[in-house]
Design a protein around this motif. Structure first.
Motif, PDB file in Angstrom:
ATOM      1  N   SER A  29       0.715  -1.149  -0.156  1.00 35.89           N
ATOM      2  CA  SER A  29      -0.028   0.123   0.097  1.00 35.89           C
ATOM      3  C   SER A  29       0.852   1.217  -0.077  1.00 35.89           C
ATOM      4  CB  SER A  29      -0.833  -0.086   1.137  1.00 35.89           C
ATOM      5  OG  SER A  29      -1.325   1.297   1.395  1.00 35.89           O
ATOM      6  N   LYS A  33       1.280   4.161  -3.144  1.00 37.59           N
ATOM      7  CA  LYS A  33       0.870   5.781  -2.852  1.00 37.59           C
ATOM      8  C   LYS A  33       2.038   6.415  -3.267  1.00 37.59           C
ATOM      9  CE  LYS A  33      -1.344   5.473   1.599  1.00 37.59           C
ATOM     10  NZ  LYS A  33      -1.047   5.513   3.168  1.00 37.59           N
ATOM     11  N   TYR A 236      -7.325  -3.980  -5.984  1.00 39.79           N
ATOM     12  CA  TYR A 236      -8.029  -2.524  -5.574  1.00 39.79           C
ATOM     13  C   TYR A 236      -7.807  -1.610  -6.060  1.00 39.79           C
ATOM     14  CZ  TYR A 236      -9.055  -5.235  -1.195  1.00 39.79           C
ATOM     15  OH  TYR A 236      -9.579  -6.117  -0.422  1.00 39.79           O
ATOM     16  N   ALA A 240      -6.205   1.274  -3.759  1.00 44.11           N
ATOM     17  CA  ALA A 240      -4.965   0.512  -3.157  1.00 44.11           C
ATOM     18  C   ALA A 240      -4.527   0.965  -1.760  1.00 44.11           C
ATOM     19  CB  ALA A 240      -3.872   0.062  -4.140  1.00 44.11           C
ATOM     20  N   SER A 241      -4.489   2.284  -2.032  1.00 45.83           N
ATOM     21  CA  SER A 241      -3.870   3.033  -0.759  1.00 45.83           C
ATOM     22  C   SER A 241      -4.777   3.239   0.332  1.00 45.83           C
ATOM     23  CB  SER A 241      -3.489   4.540  -1.298  1.00 45.83           C
ATOM     24  OG  SER A 241      -4.633   5.081  -2.067  1.00 45.83           O
ATOM     25  N   HIS A 243      -6.082   0.614   1.620  1.00 45.15           N
ATOM     26  CA  HIS A 243      -6.042  -0.687   2.391  1.00 45.15           C
ATOM     27  C   HIS A 243      -4.702  -0.809   2.867  1.00 45.15           C
ATOM     28  CE1 HIS A 243     -10.128  -2.001   0.879  1.00 45.15           C
ATOM     29  NE2 HIS A 243      -9.589  -1.320  -0.153  1.00 45.15           N
ATOM     30  N   SER A 244      -4.584  -0.762   4.221  1.00 52.21           N
ATOM     31  CA  SER A 244      -3.240  -0.840   4.880  1.00 52.21           C
ATOM     32  C   SER A 244      -2.514  -2.056   4.491  1.00 52.21           C
ATOM     33  CB  SER A 244      -3.293  -0.296   6.159  1.00 52.21           C
ATOM     34  OG  SER A 244      -3.732   1.019   6.196  1.00 52.21           O
ATOM     35  N   ALA A 246      -1.820  -5.553   3.532  1.00 51.08           N
ATOM     36  CA  ALA A 246      -2.068  -6.089   2.006  1.00 51.08           C
ATOM     37  C   ALA A 246      -2.680  -7.678   2.133  1.00 51.08           C
ATOM     38  CB  ALA A 246      -0.871  -6.147   1.039  1.00 51.08           C
TER      39      ALA A 246
END
Lengths: 358, 410
Positions: A29, A33, A236, A240-241, A243-244, A246
């Motif tokens: 994640s 970012k 995601y 995706a960012s 969701h911490s 993975a």
């Protein structure tokens, strides 16, 4: 094989665990970012450094069959440089342990044990970490050998199942070269784990052709990390960012779209196994470095000192995911990157010198 | 084994350091745990959340199970309402109202009033996207009625122990003329380049829908309504959706239009295709109904003179399930159908896809992933194509599509 040494498969398993463990939870994640889908390039480059360290380890082991890493450095560069390098490595592993503990604490605290006190976590982790330090490396290797099939099955399950029902495509070519480069520096804290091979070099039984086995275990771990990154990014895409964690989230994605149920619990078991063993390995590596720096102080003192410092640091400094991430991205890279580079540089110089002499 | 040996083995056993650690944990933390009240008694567990706009405030309705000893499920299953400037503030008030912490991790359904979508739902729902407690796979439903009223019907459904609303929403994903939406899918759309997302739309109806006995009623079949606290209200899921751009509502899409869009998206598992007024050597004025079992789309992109051209190879697995004709034709199978009929099916599919595309072009809502497909296919060419456009947001109308439907018997 003497009592204190490990065979090549045991060290291979140790390598597998350290290469896999701290890259499957928070890292996908965070990398997304900074570098979007091109984060895969980031981890490819950082994994190349790991492969470089493994290659150097094999060269060193072939040249200096019985010498420890400290002895090699002392022989080649003198005592002071050896101390500096081991001091850097000791700080490197302390940072790794702090980071790992914080991330794991935040993970379990947010997802399951909301009411538990930090003290309970300390009581659960510190004695086992301490025990791992005092037991010989071979005991740790054997324990890992027993648990490895379970860890492998859980990893395969958590890696391949999320590919079921993936139906979205991430957007490619969104990150610039500078973005990728910046993310390499920012996330270098999660890499450089294969340095433990150099620290345990004299305790490894090595025969001709064993290098392939080490590469195999390392590449297996790298493959799993890549697959977990891929399934996370494909699951995601744009969120995706959000969701911490993975490895937990990719299994949660199947739950929602495939209706398989709470399979994400499997990932909790895997994380628990990996965390305990990784703590043990890092703590052992730290003690090793500390004893090489302060040669007159024994391992018991090093461990007690660390335990006390750890309890104080954990309770008053961190224990918060945001702070841990800030520490990992803004402070730790300035320790980890130079440490990895210095170690690689000195090992390479020692090999080149040897070759010249020959 | 003599006494000495037993003593020795006990001594040996207690020399294991980890055992002492285990004992310390068991004694210290075990006794502390006994002294604490159960965690479940401090929580109010929310199973569905409704959000309404109330002037400049947010009104939250929480369908909540408050676990209390010696009370049955129905008595403990209540709706709590609270207002606040933000969702977080409203949740805090709700917590104060009920005297417990609000547990969001069991929320399965989020019902949002259409007014929220009109003013932009992304900013309102931001708290829910960030919350680690709430699963982003929670179903998202838009409704034109008050979310509070909607939850009252959901509460009655839950009390009846029959069908759950989340099951109904989940099925939408499989059906051609409907769409399942979750908080995740909504935010994926909002954060994508096209900023477009599609959200399930349901309403409350007096004559048609899911009644409180948990059965799908229609027309006159609402016999159990008299026992309801809110008479005349049934949840009606007809497959309608809303299209949102940047989280704001841009168009209501009726289920027949959702069907057209879904032919373009592919991936559904169940649907039907009706061919009216079929004329051939075999039939005259016959209506043929085909059941669709599978729909897959292969895409290929080329750039012709800088303009993207997408080839869509649509594969449909169908089965002839109904022949409405004056003459009985029970022995007809799909393979017996004449070529003209197959051509008609292809034309019908093409027509549907063209209509679906027109809706997306009109609303500038690329929910079929054209941007991602072209970008990943040929990044340089696509970038040049976008740069040439006056309105980069309107890229969908400039992309050419060539559809070739292939129909196969199941």
């Amino acid at each position: 094989m003497n009592e204190k040494s490990v065979n090549i498969w045991q060290i291979g398993i140790i390598l597998f665990i350290v290469l896999l463990a701290n890259k499957i939870l928070l890292l996908p994640s965070l990398v997304f970012k900074d570098a979007n889908f091109e984060g895969l390039i980031t981890i490819t480059i950082l994994f190349l450094i790991e492969i470089g360290i493994i290659t150097l380890f094999i060269f060193l082991k072939r040249k200096y069959k019985t010498l420890s890493f400290a002895q090699i450095l002392r022989e080649k560069f003198g005592n002071w440089l050896k101390i500096i390098i081991f001091l850097l490595l000791a700080i490197f592993f302390v940072c790794k342990i702090l980071l790992l503990y914080n991330v794991t604490y935040a993970f379990f605290n947010e997802l399951i044990y909301k009411e538990s006190s930090p003290l309970l976590y300390l009581v659960c982790f510190v004695p086992i970490m301490t025990y791992f330090v005092f037991c010989p490396l071979r005991t740790m290797g054997r324990t890992l050998q027993i648990f490895f099939p379970v860890i492998l099955v859980l990893t395969i399950f958590c890696t391949f199942l999320p590919f079921v029902g993936l139906n979205s495509t991430p957007l490619l070519f969104q990150s610039s070269a500078s973005g990728v480069f910046f993310s390499i520096l920012k996330h270098s804290a999660a890499f450089g784990d294969s340095i433990i091979l150099l620290l345990f070099i004299d305790k490894i039984e090595y025969k001709e052709g064993d290098g392939k086995k080490i590469y195999f275990m390392a590449l297996l771990a790298i493959l799993f990390v890549f697959l977990i990154f891929l399934s996370f990014y494909f699951s995601y895409t744009y969120t995706a960012s959000f969701h911490s964690y993975a490895i937990f989230e990719i299994l949660g994605n199947i739950k929602s779209f495939g209706g398989i149920g709470r399979v994400d619990v499997i990932s909790l078991i895997l994380v628990m196994f990996l965390t305990y063993f990784q703590f043990g390995i890092f703590f052992k590596a730290y003690t090793n470095c500390f004893c090489e720096v302060f040669t007159r102080i024994n391992a018991k003192f090093a461990v007690i000192l660390f335990d006390v410092l750890f309890v104080v640091l954990i309770n008053f400094v961190v224990l918060n995911l945001e702070k841990a991430v800030m520490f990992a991205e803004n402070f730790f890279p300035y320790i980890s990157m130079p440490t990895i580079i210095i170690v690689l540089l000195f090992v390479a110089i020692s090999l080149l010198r040897r070759r010249k002499n020959e | 084994m003599n006494k000495e040996q037993i003593k020795r083995s006990i001594k040996k056993f207690f020399k294991v350091p980890m055992l002492w650690v285990l004992l310390v944990i068991a004694i210290c933390f075990g006794s502390v745990s006994f002294a604490k009240s159960a965690e479940i008694n401090t929580y109010a567990i929310v199973t569905a959340l409704g959000i309404d706009q109330a002037d400049d405030m947010i009104e939250l309705s929480l369908l909540t199970f408050v676990p209390i000893v010696e009370q049955n499920f129905k008595d403990s299953y209540k709706i709590i309402t609270a207002k606040g400037k933000t969702i977080n503030e409203a949740l805090n008030y709700a917590s104060v109202h009920v005297g417990r912490r609000i547990g969001l991790s069991h929320i399965k359904t989020l019902v949002v009033n259409v007014d929220i979508f009109k003013s932009g739902a992304a900013k309102t729902l931001d708290f829910l996207a960030r919350s680690k407690e709430l699963s982003l796979s929670t179903s998202l439903i838009c409704t034109d009625k008050k979310a509070l009223d909607f939850l009252e019907v959901v509460q009655q459904l839950d009390n009846s122990g029959a069908l759950k609303i989340e099951n109904v929403v989940n099925f939408n994903k499989k059906y051609v003329a409907a769409d399942e939406s979750t908080i995740e899918s909504f935010f994926k759309g909002v954060n994508s380049k096209s900023k477009a997302s599609i959200v399930s739309f349901m309403t409350l109806d007096e004559n048609e829908g899911l009644d409180i006995s948990g059965q799908s009623g229609g027309g006159d079949s609402s016999s159990s309504q008299s026992s309801s606290n809110s008479p005349g209200k049934m949840i009606k899921n007809s497959g309608d959706c809303i299209l949102c751009k940047d989280g704001k509502l841009v168009k209501y899409v009726a289920s027949e239009d959702v069907e057209k869009i879904n032919y373009l998206r592919g991936g559904f598992e169940q649907g039907q295709l009706v061919l009216e007024n079929c004329v051939s050597d075999m039939f005259k004025d016959t209506t043929l109904t085909f059941k669709i079992y599978n729909n897959s789309i292969m895409k290929e992109a080329r750039f012709v003179n800088g303009i993207p051209l997408i080839y869509l190879d649509v594969k449909l697995n169908v089965k002839l399930v109904e022949v409405n004709s004056n003459k009985a034709n029970y022995d007809i199978e799909f393979d017996d159908l004449p070529v003209e009929i197959i051509k008609d099916i292809r034309c019908k599919v093409k027509e549907m896809i063209t209509d679906g595309l027109a809706i997306l072009r009109e609303t500038k809502c690329d929910i079929i992933g054209v941007y991602e497909f072209l970008n990943n296919n040929n990044y340089g060419e696509f970038k040049r194509f976008l740069n040439k456009l006056d309105d980069k947001d309107d890229y969908l109308s400039k992309v050419l599509f060539k559809v070739s439907p292939n129909i196969y018997a199941k």
